[in-house]
Each structure stands twice: as C-alpha cells, then as structure tokens.
Design a protein around this motif. Sequence first.
Motif, PDB file in Angstrom:
ATOM      1  N   LYS A  64       0.844  -1.195   0.000  1.00 41.88           N
ATOM      2  CA  LYS A  64       0.000   0.000   0.000  1.00 41.88           C
ATOM      3  C   LYS A  64       0.879   1.244   0.000  1.00 41.88           C
ATOM      4  O   LYS A  64       1.891   1.289   0.694  1.00 41.88           O
ATOM      5  N   ILE A  65       0.438   2.236  -0.756  1.00 36.50           N
ATOM      6  CA  ILE A  65       1.159   3.513  -0.825  1.00 36.50           C
ATOM      7  C   ILE A  65       0.757   4.371   0.375  1.00 36.50           C
ATOM      8  O   ILE A  65      -0.432   4.588   0.620  1.00 36.50           O
ATOM      9  N   LYS A  66       1.727   4.881   1.118  1.00 35.88           N
ATOM     10  CA  LYS A  66       1.393   5.716   2.274  1.00 35.88           C
ATOM     11  C   LYS A  66       1.180   7.167   1.833  1.00 35.88           C
ATOM     12  O   LYS A  66       1.752   7.636   0.836  1.00 35.88           O
ATOM     13  N   PRO A  67       0.349   7.915   2.563  1.00 34.80           N
ATOM     14  CA  PRO A  67      -0.028   9.272   2.155  1.00 34.80           C
ATOM     15  C   PRO A  67       1.114  10.228   1.810  1.00 34.80           C
ATOM     16  O   PRO A  67       0.959  11.008   0.851  1.00 34.80           O
ATOM     17  N   PRO A  68       2.260  10.216   2.494  1.00 34.46           N
ATOM     18  CA  PRO A  68       3.317  11.148   2.093  1.00 34.46           C
ATOM     19  C   PRO A  68       3.842  10.936   0.676  1.00 34.46           C
ATOM     20  O   PRO A  68       4.532  11.804   0.127  1.00 34.46           O
ATOM     21  N   ASN A  69       3.496   9.793   0.075  1.00 30.47           N
ATOM     22  CA  ASN A  69       3.986   9.470  -1.272  1.00 30.47           C
ATOM     23  C   ASN A  69       2.903   9.614  -2.340  1.00 30.47           C
ATOM     24  O   ASN A  69       2.998   9.003  -3.403  1.00 30.47           O
ATOM     25  N   TYR A  70       1.878  10.422  -2.096  1.00 35.05           N
ATOM     26  CA  TYR A  70       0.754  10.470  -3.013  1.00 35.05           C
ATOM     27  C   TYR A  70       0.979  11.330  -4.263  1.00 35.05           C
ATOM     28  O   TYR A  70       0.255  11.169  -5.248  1.00 35.05           O
ATOM     29  N   ARG A  71       1.929  12.242  -4.256  1.00 35.16           N
ATOM     30  CA  ARG A  71       2.184  12.988  -5.489  1.00 35.16           C
ATOM     31  C   ARG A  71       2.670  12.022  -6.568  1.00 35.16           C
ATOM     32  O   ARG A  71       3.329  11.034  -6.267  1.00 35.16           O
ATOM     33  N   ARG A  72       2.357  12.313  -7.809  1.00 38.76           N
ATOM     34  CA  ARG A  72       2.612  11.371  -8.897  1.00 38.76           C
ATOM     35  C   ARG A  72       4.034  10.828  -8.890  1.00 38.76           C
ATOM     36  O   ARG A  72       4.250   9.611  -8.862  1.00 38.76           O
ATOM     37  N   LEU A  76       5.234   6.853  -7.817  1.00 38.18           N
ATOM     38  CA  LEU A  76       5.940   5.914  -8.690  1.00 38.18           C
ATOM     39  C   LEU A  76       7.315   5.560  -8.120  1.00 38.18           C
ATOM     40  O   LEU A  76       7.714   4.389  -8.115  1.00 38.18           O
ATOM     41  N   ALA A  77       8.031   6.569  -7.617  1.00 31.76           N
ATOM     42  CA  ALA A  77       9.360   6.315  -7.055  1.00 31.76           C
ATOM     43  C   ALA A  77       9.259   5.439  -5.809  1.00 31.76           C
ATOM     44  O   ALA A  77      10.082   4.536  -5.601  1.00 31.76           O
ATOM     45  N   SER A  78       8.259   5.684  -4.976  1.00 33.88           N
ATOM     46  CA  SER A  78       8.126   4.906  -3.744  1.00 33.88           C
ATOM     47  C   SER A  78       7.737   3.468  -4.038  1.00 33.88           C
ATOM     48  O   SER A  78       8.169   2.539  -3.336  1.00 33.88           O
ATOM     49  N   LEU A  79       6.945   3.252  -5.080  1.00 39.96           N
ATOM     50  CA  LEU A  79       6.576   1.885  -5.433  1.00 39.96           C
ATOM     51  C   LEU A  79       7.786   1.130  -5.968  1.00 39.96           C
ATOM     52  O   LEU A  79       7.971  -0.060  -5.666  1.00 39.96           O
ATOM     53  N   ALA A 113      -1.967   8.358 -10.792  1.00 40.71           N
ATOM     54  CA  ALA A 113      -0.603   7.846 -10.653  1.00 40.71           C
ATOM     55  C   ALA A 113      -0.609   6.346 -10.386  1.00 40.71           C
ATOM     56  O   ALA A 113       0.253   5.606 -10.887  1.00 40.71           O
ATOM     57  N   LEU A 114      -1.587   5.895  -9.622  1.00 39.88           N
ATOM     58  CA  LEU A 114      -1.698   4.463  -9.354  1.00 39.88           C
ATOM     59  C   LEU A 114      -1.998   3.702 -10.646  1.00 39.88           C
ATOM     60  O   LEU A 114      -1.421   2.635 -10.909  1.00 39.88           O
ATOM     61  N   ALA A 115      -2.886   4.254 -11.458  1.00 38.51           N
ATOM     62  CA  ALA A 115      -3.184   3.634 -12.751  1.00 38.51           C
ATOM     63  C   ALA A 115      -1.951   3.628 -13.642  1.00 38.51           C
ATOM     64  O   ALA A 115      -1.707   2.660 -14.385  1.00 38.51           O
ATOM     65  N   GLU A 116      -1.146   4.683 -13.562  1.00 41.29           N
ATOM     66  CA  GLU A 116       0.085   4.735 -14.341  1.00 41.29           C
ATOM     67  C   GLU A 116       1.063   3.654 -13.882  1.00 41.29           C
ATOM     68  O   GLU A 116       1.743   3.024 -14.702  1.00 41.29           O
ATOM     69  N   ALA A 117       1.127   3.415 -12.576  1.00 36.04           N
ATOM     70  CA  ALA A 117       1.997   2.356 -12.053  1.00 36.04           C
ATOM     71  C   ALA A 117       1.601   1.004 -12.625  1.00 36.04           C
ATOM     72  O   ALA A 117       2.457   0.177 -12.962  1.00 36.04           O
ATOM     73  N   ARG A 118       0.306   0.811 -12.785  1.00 32.80           N
ATOM     74  CA  ARG A 118      -0.171  -0.435 -13.400  1.00 32.80           C
ATOM     75  C   ARG A 118       0.237  -0.508 -14.861  1.00 32.80           C
ATOM     76  O   ARG A 118       0.711  -1.546 -15.344  1.00 32.80           O
ATOM     77  N   ALA A 119       0.073   0.590 -15.581  1.00 31.03           N
ATOM     78  CA  ALA A 119       0.434   0.622 -16.999  1.00 31.03           C
ATOM     79  C   ALA A 119       1.926   0.394 -17.200  1.00 31.03           C
ATOM     80  O   ALA A 119       2.336  -0.207 -18.213  1.00 31.03           O
ATOM     81  N   GLU A 141     -14.727   6.971 -11.349  1.00 31.23           N
ATOM     82  CA  GLU A 141     -14.775   8.036 -12.356  1.00 31.23           C
ATOM     83  C   GLU A 141     -13.378   8.374 -12.855  1.00 31.23           C
ATOM     84  O   GLU A 141     -13.155   8.549 -14.059  1.00 31.23           O
ATOM     85  N   VAL A 142     -12.431   8.488 -11.932  1.00 26.00           N
ATOM     86  CA  VAL A 142     -11.057   8.842 -12.295  1.00 26.00           C
ATOM     87  C   VAL A 142     -10.399   7.730 -13.096  1.00 26.00           C
ATOM     88  O   VAL A 142      -9.722   7.973 -14.104  1.00 26.00           O
ATOM     89  N   LEU A 143     -10.616   6.483 -12.676  1.00 26.64           N
ATOM     90  CA  LEU A 143      -9.916   5.353 -13.285  1.00 26.64           C
ATOM     91  C   LEU A 143     -10.549   4.880 -14.588  1.00 26.64           C
ATOM     92  O   LEU A 143      -9.888   4.225 -15.403  1.00 26.64           O
ATOM     93  N   GLY A 144     -11.795   5.199 -14.794  1.00 24.19           N
ATOM     94  CA  GLY A 144     -12.441   4.796 -16.042  1.00 24.19           C
ATOM     95  C   GLY A 144     -12.488   3.294 -16.204  1.00 24.19           C
ATOM     96  O   GLY A 144     -13.069   2.585 -15.374  1.00 24.19           O
TER      97      GLY A 144
END
Length: 269
Positions: A64-72, A76-79, A113-119, A141-144
């Motif tokens: 799970k991504i922690k809140p301090p790492n939520y910027r795009r 990605l860097a934290s993952l 950003a999470l969807a981008e990590a998947r892509a 809505e955001v993820l489509g």
Amino acid sequence: MTVPKFGVGTFRLKDDVVRRVVSDALELGYRAIDTAQGYDNEAEIGEVLAGSGVPRSEVYVTTKIKPPNYRRDALLASLRESLEKLRLEQVDLTLIHWPVPNGEVRPEEYLSALAEARALGLTREIGVSNFNIAGLRQAREVLGDVPLATNQVEIHPYLQNRRLVAFAQEQGLHLTSYMTLAVGKVMGDPVMQAIAAAHGANPAQVALAWAMQQGFSVIPSSTKRENLAGNLRAQDLHLTDEDMRRIAGLEEGEAARIASPESARPVWD
C-alpha cells in the motif's frame, strides 16, 4: 475476482517477528501476503520470500502507498523502492492506503498515478483501502476502464459496514476485510463462542468464515504458528443461516471502529 480469499496480514509486525511469521505462513500454505509502506517491514518480507523456495508465481503480494507518497512522481518512485525492498519485479496488488480526501494531493492525482503504475508494469492490479462510498464513486470516475481489484476496509462482527457492503455488492466491487477478529474481541464473545462450540471450531475461525461467506477476502495476522494454522482452517467452516443471523446481531456501529486516524479518515458511511 483475482484477490485471494485468504492471506496473512503483517500490520505491526517488524524485524525478526515479521520474518518468522511470514516464514511460518508460507510453510503452512499461505500464498497471499499483505504489507504496506507504512508498516516498515517490506525489506524483511522480501528477504523471507527470496529464501523461501516458494515460486514467485504462487505468492500474491499486496502493498500500500502511504499518504506522504501520493504525489505522482513520489508514488511511482516509492513503489519502485517497495519493489526493491520486496525483491520483486512487480507486486500483484497496490492499494492507496488511506483516501485523505482533503489533503494536499487530490484524489485525481494519486489515483491517476496508481493507474500509471499499473500501466508501467510495477503492479499487476490496483485498488484502494479505507474508501467510503463517495470515494469509491470518485475512484471509478477517475480510473475509467481500469478496474479496482478491491477496497480493503475494517469489517468485523461489531462493525459490519452494511451500507458500504451493500454498495460494493451492487457495483460488483470486491471487499477485503481487515481486523476481522476485532483485535481478539471475538475470542471472548459468548455468541461467537457458542457458534464455535457447535462447529468444533474457535471464535476466530467463526469470524473469518462469517466474512468469507459474505464474499470478502480476509488477511488475519498472528505471531503464533498454531494460530496461523488454525486461522487457515476457517476456509473449511460453513456457518448456518442462523449462525449468520446471530452474528449480524452483534453490530455496534461506529463505536466499534478500531482504525480511524484523524489525519486521513474519510467521512464513514
């Protein structure tokens, strides 16, 4: 649904304790491991996975991504850092740990950003944790067309989250129950004890079976090998309609909520 119905949780487990618990779990037959950046134990779990001899293809790993790492860029860097710690090229599932709807980073940014990590192939699936109904609507809505694999939320006999569960079932959204044993409260509950006695089981197994019979995945944790083994046997327990009705009567509502940090919680349904 691809999220395994049964896994081992690692919240609050650190250092040699988490090494031993994950090692025991794998030896006992667990094939799903739940961790998070905020648990500060990914490196120890990666060490155990690498030395376990269990093929990577057989183990489903969630972080799970922690809140301090939520910027795009930070997400990605934290993952990628999580993958290094876990010694994996890809995790099976990555979740947004808490929604922080009024934080500095808007949900549109961290969900995208999470969807981008998947892509990018950093994670096979994505999902969320501790999202309420409004948060789930926004996420979709955001993820489509990008599917949400699960919403991991606190569900136990004393906090049954009925509005959220009904919404998820109507929308075909999978739920993962955490704190299913209510931090051990079920063990001393007379109703849970009576149901357990009727089935030759224990109250922990009853609580886990209750959750699974509603279609939820579960991720119980224990530092004792015998409890890890016992929890697994919940998969073979089938509760009667009367059992389920009696457990439904244990609902206490919001007063029973255990996890609700002031800085990150949504408005609970």
